[in-house]
Design a protein around this motif. Structure first.
Motif, mmCIF file in Angstrom:
data_model
loop_
_atom_site.group_PDB
_atom_site.id
_atom_site.type_symbol
_atom_site.label_atom_id
_atom_site.label_comp_id
_atom_site.label_asym_id
_atom_site.label_seq_id
_atom_site.Cartn_x
_atom_site.Cartn_y
_atom_site.Cartn_z
ATOM 1 N N GLU A 40 14.562 7.089 -6.020
ATOM 2 C CA GLU A 40 13.201 6.615 -6.305
ATOM 3 C C GLU A 40 12.420 6.456 -4.999
ATOM 4 O O GLU A 40 11.264 6.869 -4.899
ATOM 5 N N ARG A 44 8.919 8.223 -3.807
ATOM 6 C CA ARG A 44 7.735 7.361 -3.749
ATOM 7 C C ARG A 44 7.387 6.891 -2.332
ATOM 8 O O ARG A 44 6.421 6.123 -2.174
ATOM 9 N N GLU A 47 3.889 6.668 -1.084
ATOM 10 C CA GLU A 47 2.971 5.596 -1.510
ATOM 11 C C GLU A 47 2.775 4.548 -0.410
ATOM 12 O O GLU A 47 1.834 3.757 -0.459
ATOM 13 N N THR A 272 2.009 -0.616 -10.299
ATOM 14 C CA THR A 272 2.978 0.279 -10.922
ATOM 15 C C THR A 272 4.160 -0.560 -11.393
ATOM 16 O O THR A 272 4.567 -1.485 -10.697
#
Ligand code: SF4
Length: 369
Positions: A40, A44, A47, A272
């Motif tokens: 993950e 990500r 970000e 999120t």
């Protein structure tokens, strides 16, 4: 600068009051779960927009239930994927899991702060809420953890059978250990927890509201006398020992939350959230996030809510520059009766909720919306 939160949603036993997302630790797929966390992070990391990661917080669940070597594997994996310039690295621990070997592993992995869920120094109160440690075990664990770095102790008040005197004894016991940080929470009777079922069956009863208020007042008084700064409604620290990671939540800084049930915020509008389901989270390879763009109203409310929880308070100038003069005028209009009633005060150019009114914080916040 940014923070990373990692959620380890496994617990050896469910505490009777807990409604956090967690599943049993027995036969947990530890390595597969950590590999999913790292996958993950790989997808990500962008970000973080190139910001260095200055705080890492590993919470749960029970991160200290991880088998030997898994925490180091996790932290090393994170270090490989982002620009880590850690100023603080915290792990939540359960006293029962703390051993000399765990302490060695944490130190070698770069952990410099631990948050230990003690809750009470009365064995009867711990048993009443299904905690698996004893007060003696918490003291032993504390002595071992001193080598890691800063230690934070969690306490709870309003527990079944807890009196003002027994809570005062727990606070005294905590202070005798001289932790850098103390967090204290009022017991919440959440629907669906074992404790709520026991209450329906008449086996336990809720502490009267007045008693919980007295406990909170006693806590604030004793900790102030001992030199702790009450920097957030539930958090107290020796000067300069505030939690940097948690403080960044309250000041609206960006953070990336990894793991089942974790949340993230990009520092602007985007929230999120990951699925609250380990199997679904792992099946999706750490994907499946829900994305929510906060409206202007939600952003305003969020700023009021998080700022007023803190000693720093809500700075009208900052609010005005973010949301405009009309929004500022509305805020000032709504704040006026609270100021007149003493539920708000002005300190160093900011609106703050005085300590004596913190137990009514929620209603003050809502009156400013
Ligand atoms: S250890 Fe923490 S997360 Fe796990 S059941 Fe107890 S309170 Fe909940």
């Amino acid at each position: 600068m940014a923070g990373i939160y990692i959620h380890i949603p496994f617990c050896k036993r469910k505490c009777f009051y807990c409604d956090f997302y967690s599943v049993g630790a027995k036969n947990a797929p530890w390595r597969e779960y950590i590999d999913t966390l790292l996958a993950e992070l790989s997808t990500r990391a962008h970000e973080l927009a190139g910001r260095p990661v200055t705080t890492l917080y590993i919470g749960g669940g029970t991160p200290s239930a991880l088998p030997a070597g898994e925490l180091s594997y996790l932290i090393d994996g994170v270090r490989d994927k982002v620009d880590m310039r850690l100023e603080e690295c915290t792990v939540e621990v359960n006293p029962d899991d703390v051993t000399p070997a765990l302490v060695e592993e944490y130190m070698a992995a770069g952990v410099d702060r631990v948050s230990m869920g003690v809750q009470s120094f009365s064995d009867a109160e711990l048993t009443a809420v299904g905690r698996r440690h004893t007060a003696a075990r918490a003291r032993e664990a504390y002595e071992l953890l001193r080598r890691v770095g800063n230690v934070s102790i969690d306490l709870m008040f309003g527990l079944p059978g807890q009196s003002l005197d027994s809570f005062a004894r727990s606070v005294t016991c905590a202070l005798e250990l001289h932790p850098e940080h103390i967090s204290a929470y009022s017991l919440m009777w959440e629907e669906g927890t074992a404790l709520s079922v026991m209450r329906r069956q008449g086996r336990v009863s809720e502490a009267p509201e007045g008693l919980s208020l007295d406990m909170y007042a006693l806590l604030c008084r004793k900790l102030a006398d001992a030199g702790y700064v009450h920097y957030e409604v539930s958090n107290f620290a020796l000067p300069g020992r505030e939690s940097r990671h948690n403080s960044s939540y309250w000041s609206g800084e960006p953070y990336l939350g990894l793991g089942a049930g974790a949340h993230s915020y990009d520092g602007h509008r985007l929230r999120t959230s990951n699925p609250c389901d380990v199997k679904a989270y792992m099946a999706s390879g750490g994907g499946g996030q829900l994305r929510e763009s906060l409206s202007e109203t939600e952003l305003r409310e969020e700023m009021i809510m998080t700022s007023l929880r803190t000693r720093r308070g809500l700075a009208p100038a900052e609010y005005g520059s973010r949301f405009g003069t009309e929004a500022l005028a509305r805020l000032q209009q709504k704040a006026a009766p609270c100021l007149a009633a003493g539920n708000l005060a002005e300190r160093q150019g900011a609106l703050v909720v005085p300590e004596s009114r913190l137990m009514m914080l929620d209603s003050v916040i809502v009156s400013l919306f």
